[in-house]
Scaffold this active site. Structure first.
Site, PDB file in Angstrom:
ATOM      1  N   CYS A  99     -62.496  59.524   2.824  1.00  0.00           N
ATOM      2  CA  CYS A  99     -63.600  58.658   2.439  1.00  0.00           C
ATOM      3  C   CYS A  99     -64.710  58.829   3.486  1.00  0.00           C
ATOM      4  O   CYS A  99     -64.426  58.963   4.664  1.00  0.00           O
ATOM      5  CB  CYS A  99     -63.165  57.202   2.402  1.00  0.00           C
ATOM      6  SG  CYS A  99     -61.908  56.884   1.174  1.00  0.00           S
ATOM      7  N   HIS A 119     -57.185  59.345   5.932  1.00  0.00           N
ATOM      8  CA  HIS A 119     -58.016  58.191   5.638  1.00  0.00           C
ATOM      9  C   HIS A 119     -59.121  58.115   6.678  1.00  0.00           C
ATOM     10  O   HIS A 119     -58.854  58.115   7.870  1.00  0.00           O
ATOM     11  CB  HIS A 119     -57.193  56.905   5.657  1.00  0.00           C
ATOM     12  CG  HIS A 119     -56.242  56.806   4.505  1.00  0.00           C
ATOM     13  ND1 HIS A 119     -56.654  56.517   3.228  1.00  0.00           N
ATOM     14  CD2 HIS A 119     -54.907  56.990   4.425  1.00  0.00           C
ATOM     15  CE1 HIS A 119     -55.617  56.506   2.419  1.00  0.00           C
ATOM     16  NE2 HIS A 119     -54.543  56.800   3.124  1.00  0.00           N
TER      17      HIS A 119
END
Lengths: 405, 728
Positions: free
Chosen positions: A201, A159
């Site tokens: 991301c 992440h």
């Protein structure tokens, strides 16, 4: 007569140790530019914990399988997995990890060597692996023992956000940290070329601070974009693979070790509408043209093979290459010395360190240095140089003793 | 307006600069009347706006992943469940008068699945009023003495250990079951639980242990669950403190007998435990139903308005609606659904929203009028049950141990049809399975989502940040009015003094006089304190009244009233001076008394809003207008103008409404019709409150006291007992 000869002999005496010193420096320092691609390494990192991040481990294991299939041996793969999904109690299929809901391929088969697992996967350990600054007790299998001829694939998934990547739900790797580590690697000649591939991301932001030459970076999404998972395995109950990695794997599944697909074909295979994000690649630090670089340069272990007639010619060629490098460095060291002298003479002049330019200058300047330099260039190797020096000392000694008498 | 303000500012320039916040405070205090009217209106309006401001729920915890796994519950498990339902509804099993047979059946079924089984005997605990136990945990030092060996309940507990789990956590599934007079619904709920249980013994993905508690509900569902939880959470290590149940020989014999008759090594007589509880689900099936589709009702309110984490409700709601196609209900105040004024209010909001949208297309806050009415009804019930502080089901027992729990009540549309029964077993079972699998994925306690919220529909909520605004607006005028009254009282007395005494006489006594005057509020405070003391005595009286055996609620209530009056008289005689003197000397100082009262009410409401928001909100709605309007009746009567007359009427009406029994009867009358209202009801209601250790009782006590104070000051012209005359 005496007064004329004496200073010259003294000069010779002074010069010899200097030469010896230079030659020893040339021996120790390694070449920077012209090293050949000799080996491949892969550092594969899954940074996130917890069952619901199953897909990150599956991503990493899929890539592990791919690079292994394409020829990078296990001892040259550093696999870092932040959590153990295979043995998670929530896993419906104990000791198995899948990256597709068809469950055709168990990624966690018999032949998986995890180098860093669980809480060992920290930012500190990651940076230590990259920069090679380990404690002495760390075994060789956990070290990235690359050299100046290495092509390294660095794959990271987890992440992330704007210029950071989360490790272990508790710490972050920032883009500065990564850039710094890569710079250190460059300084320590730990790679020739480095491909950083990141599936998080806002992955593109992680490359913002990179400066070192020879680095190629590709991320799954631009700034402000999310990277999405590809599909949910309703049997296992989690998403099993991310989109970027899924399509990367889809590209590689078509290839085998002998294929010659280029990096540009990999990069152009990413379809933003399928990824639901825009794959970003940064190539301004990378010199070679992507069309000419086969993907197996990073994802596999395919060296350039040199056909030779004799059995050991390849080795000798390598040696001679090495010698050339040494020589060039020798020259450059020499040039620096020279430059300093020139600077002493006329300080305003600004000189480039570029060997060609210096060469041109040499033609113009007529000082005793040039004769020595030419001798160096002609010299076969440093041993012979040493011999020359010693031989030159004998008449010198004879002359000086004669003069004294 | 701005010009005048500037002018005044420019006038004040030569004076030392006052800090803006102080200036603002002074401004607000000097316009306290206007401010209080505006704030109160805004507060009430904001309360009615809450359904419009409600947000959609969302699953906040990543780990939950509800519905990501396809359900594994198959028809095989359903038929297992059906088998149990048949066995339980079989008339043979009901032959035993203690209902032990059906517990044996259940235990045998559990053992056949390979679960660990144990029985838990408990004695139902009588609800007792513990005046000092309002906020303590239910475990704290309850010594149970008189057990009668005849009355005891048996909980059957089955535990599945997670095959690869660490055994540190558990999920609890509760099915209340009354073996003596079980309806078909209860048997069906057991069937659903059993089918899930039989599935869970086979799966490999369990990370938490599963506890299935069949709670013996013959003494109430809550009591059984609470008794089991007490035993679970307070392990007894020494043999000295073993529960007294073993002292009854006949009970022991029964137990032994049962132990022998059940085969299986996994049966144990001792109390079995698993890890800490991550969540608990109470499953019920309603017997009769008038609904047209399968619905599922969620009950979440635990004691003192505590709610389980919103994520748990979200998961259930998501799975029920999107996976199993069940309709989800939360409690509504049904009478509100048909009220026309709410409907018109909703229409007004709707049209306002339309206008706003036409002005600026990005404003989208309107909801249809029907949705508004439903939202308000749900919100009202949410407020009511939270304010009451009485748990709405057995799940309340879990919340006392900080375990998130809800009760699911499935109301199927038809009954007894075989196909339908399988369908409801399958869908109910899959819902439970989905929730358990989702909670099983959880890594930590529920903590991501809200704990403080009000529901306006199963998928909409109002969070604490929004509803506190309404409350803050409502109580904001109190300190301002108190300050302005205090300032007025001080200045007016100063003036009167200045008029009466000659300027020369003041000089030496001035400082002393100011010192005395600045402490004069203590007199009023003493008065208020005495009335509060009386209130405390009144609220403690029921404890003694409840000790009187064989008392009907009506007589109890009468005794309570009589004792209250008596205590007031006693207090009056003992501490006569302040109250009696008050009439004569402090007639003009009613403003000070009011100021102190308002301050104490403000503090009380503020504290209460921290403990239980809903109670504070309802209390504020009742008390704030009353406190603000209160004025000695005598003054209004004397003035004789229309305005003062209106005020007098308002005072009387509000004074009556805010009196707790009156408010109760009014509410009950509005909801059920006035015919059914009975004096005893209030007693029963109050009894239920203290039985549940509800802080609301304390609060009603506070309301009572505040009311008494206000009433007192309103009727200062009458004799002090008029307080009660007026109140009753």
């Amino acid at each position: 007569m005496e007064t004329f000869i004496n200073p010259k002999s003294l000069f010779h005496l002074l010069l010899l140790p200097c030469l010896l010193l230079y030659s020893s420096i040339a021996y120790n320092s390694s070449p920077v530019e012209a090293a050949m691609h000799t080996n491949n390494w892969a550092v594969l990192v899954c940074t996130s914990r917890f069952w619901f991040n199953y897909r990150h481990m599956a991503n990493t294991l899929s890539l592990y399988r791919t690079v292994k299939r394409l020829g990078i041996p296990d001892e040259r793969i550093i696999l870092m997995l932040a959590d153990d999904m295979a043995c998670n109690t929530r896993n419906k299929y104990p000791a198995q990890v899948f990256n597709n809901e068809n469950h055709r391929l168990n990624l966690y088969g018999d032949n998986v060597e995890v180098d860093y697992r669980g809480y060992e996967v920290t930012v500190e350990n990651f940076l230590r692996v990259l920069t090679g600054r380990h404690e002495t007790a760390v075994p060789r299998s956990k070290r990235l023992l690359s050299d100046e001829g290495s092509h390294i694939l660095l794959y990271m998934t987890g992440h992330g956000g704007d210029e950071f990547l989360k490790f272990q739900d508790s710490e972050e790797l920032q883009s500065h940290d990564l850039a710094d580590a890569v710079k250190q690697m460059k300084e320590k000649h730990r790679f020739k070329e480095l491909l950083i591939m990141v599936d998080t991301c806002q992955a593109a932001t992680l490359f913002n601070q990179l400066q070192s030459p020879g680095v190629l970076a590709i991320g799954s999404s631009m700034k402000g974009e999310n990277s999405y998972s590809h599909h949910l395995d309703s049997d296992v109950g989690v998403s099993v693979v991310d989109r970027f990695t899924y399509y990367t794997l889809a590209f590689f599944e078509r290839l085998n070790i002998y294929d010659n697909a280029s990096l540009s074909s990999l990069f152009s295979s990413y379809n933003p509408s399928l990824l639901m994000s825009t794959a970003y690649y940064r190539k301004d630090l990378y010199k070679r043209r992507l069309e000419e670089v086969p993907v197996t340069n990073f994802f596999g272990s395919v060296m350039e093979t040199i056909h030779t007639d004799a059995a050991y010619k390849a080795l000798s060629r390598r040696n001679s290459g090495r010698f050339e490098d040494e020589m060039s460095l020798d020259q450059s060291v020499h040039h620096i010395k020279r430059r300093m002298l020139i600077k002493v003479n006329d300080g305003d002049e600004i000189h480039d360190i570029n060997p060609e330019l210096l060469q041109g200058e040499e033609g113009a300047s007529k000082c005793p240095w040039s004769t020595f330099r030419k001798k160096f260039q002609k010299a076969e190797n440093v041993d012979s140089l040493l011999n020359y020096g010693l031989v030159a000392m004998i008449p010198l000694l004879v002359i000086s003793t004669w003069l004294v008498q | 307006m701005a010009e005048t303000k500037e002018k005044s500012l420019s006038d004040e320039k030569p004076k030392p600069r006052v800090r803006p916040i102080v200036r603002l405070g002074i401004f607000l205090i000097s316009h306290s009347f206007l401010v209080s009217v505006v704030c109160c209106t805004a507060g009430v309006l904001a309360l009615f706006l809450l359904p419009v401001l409600a947000k959609n729920t969302y699953i906040s915890e990543n780990a939950l992943m509800p519905g990501s796994a396809s359900p594994m519950l198959s028809n095989q498990h359903v038929s297992d469940g059906n088998r149990l339902v048949k066995d339980l509804t079989n008339p043979n099993s009901k032959s035993s008068e203690t209902g032990i047979e059906s517990h044996k059946i259940i235990a045998q079924y559990m053992l056949d699945l390979g679960a660990e089984v144990s029985f838990h005997k408990f004695h139902p605990q009588m609800n007792q009023f513990h005046p000092l136990h309002f906020f303590s945990s239910p475990v704290s030092g309850k010594i149970q003495e008189n057990y009668s060996c005849s009355s005891y309940g048996i909980n059957t507990v089955g535990i599945i250990r997670a095959p690869r789990g660490d055994g540190k956590e558990a999920i609890v599934l509760v099915t209340p079951y009354n073996a003596l007079k079980s309806g078909f619904g209860e048997a069906l709920s057991l069937g659903i639980a059993y089918s899930v249980f039989s599935l869970l013994t086979q799966v490999t993905w369990l990370a938490k242990d599963i506890i299935w508690l069949v709670a013996d509900s013959q003494y109430g569902e809550y009591a059984a669950v609470a008794a089991w939880l007490r035993e679970y959470q307070t392990p007894k290590f020494s043999s000295l403190s073993t529960p007294n149940a073993e002292m009854c020989p006949d009970v022991n014999n029964l137990f032994e007998l049962k132990g022998h008759s059940i085969s299986g090594s996994k049966f144990s007589n001792s109390f079995r435990r698993a890890g800490t509880m991550a969540a608990a689900l109470v499953l019920k099936v309603r017997d009769q139903n008038e609904q047209f589709e399968d619905t599922i009702s969620i009950y979440a309110e635990a004691s003192n308005g505590q709610m389980p984490n919103l994520d748990l409700i979200n998961v259930v709601n998501y799975l029920a609606v999107h996976r199993q196609g069940l309709r989800v209900n939360v409690e509504k105040l049904w009478p509100l659904l048909n009220s026309s004024w709410l409907k018109s209010l909703g229409e007004i909001f709707e049209s306002l929203a339309k206008v706003a949208k036409s002005l600026y297309p990005k404003w989208k806050f309107g909801i249809p009028a029907t949705e508004y009415v439903e939202g308000t009804a749900t919100l009202a019930s949410s407020l009511y049950y939270q304010a009451l502080g009485v748990p709405t089901g057995p799940h309340g027992a879990f919340r006392d141990y900080q375990v998130d729990a809800i009760t699911l009540e499935i109301s199927p549309k038809f009954s007894l049809d075989k196909v339908w029964r399988n369908d409801i077993l399958l869908r109910g079972g899959r819902l439970i399975e989905g929730v358990i699998r989702s909670v099983n994925n959880l890594l930590e306690k529920f903590h991501q989502s809200f704990f403080l919220y009000l529901l306006t529909s199963p998928s909409k909520f109002v969070s604490v940040g929004v509803y506190m605004i309404a409350f803050a607006l409502l109580i904001a005028p109190l300190p301002m009015v108190a300050a302005s009254l205090y300032v007025d009282a001080n200045s007016s007395s100063n003036c009167s003094k200045g008029d009466s005494s000659t300027p020369s006489a003041i000089t030496d006594t001035d400082e002393h006089g100011i010192a005395i005057r600045s402490w004069r509020w203590l007199n009023s405070a003493k008065l208020v304190f005495i009335v509060h003391l009386w209130g405390a005595i009144v609220s403690l009286l029921p404890y003694f009244i409840s000790q009187i055996p064989d008392c009907s609620p009506t007589t109890s209530f009468m005794i309570w009233v009589l004792l209250s009056i008596l205590s007031l008289l006693t207090l009056n005689s003992v501490l006569a001076s302040p109250l009696a003197c008050a009439k004569a000397t402090q007639e003009k100082e009613w403003a000070l008394v009011k100021s102190v009262t308002i301050s104490s009410v403000f503090i009380g409401l503020g504290l209460m809003s921290v403990i239980n928001f809903a109670t504070a909100e309802i209390g504020a709605l009742l008390m704030v207008p009353m406190c603000l309007l209160a004025r000695p009746l005598k003054l209004d009567v004397r003035a004789g103008t229309l305005r003062s007359f209106c005020r007098l009427i308002c005072n009387l009406v509000l004074g009556h409404i805010a009196f707790p029994p009156a408010a109760f009867f009014l509410l009950k009358g509005m909801l059920d019709g006035f015919g059914n209202a009975n004096v005893g009801d209030f007693w029963m209601w109050v009894e239920s409150l203290w039985a549940w250790n509800s802080a609301t009782y304390l609060f009603i006590d506070l309301t009572w006291r505040a009311h008494a104070v206000v009433a007192h000051q309103s009727c200062m012209m009458f004799w002090n007992l008029d307080v009660l005359v007026l109140s009753l």
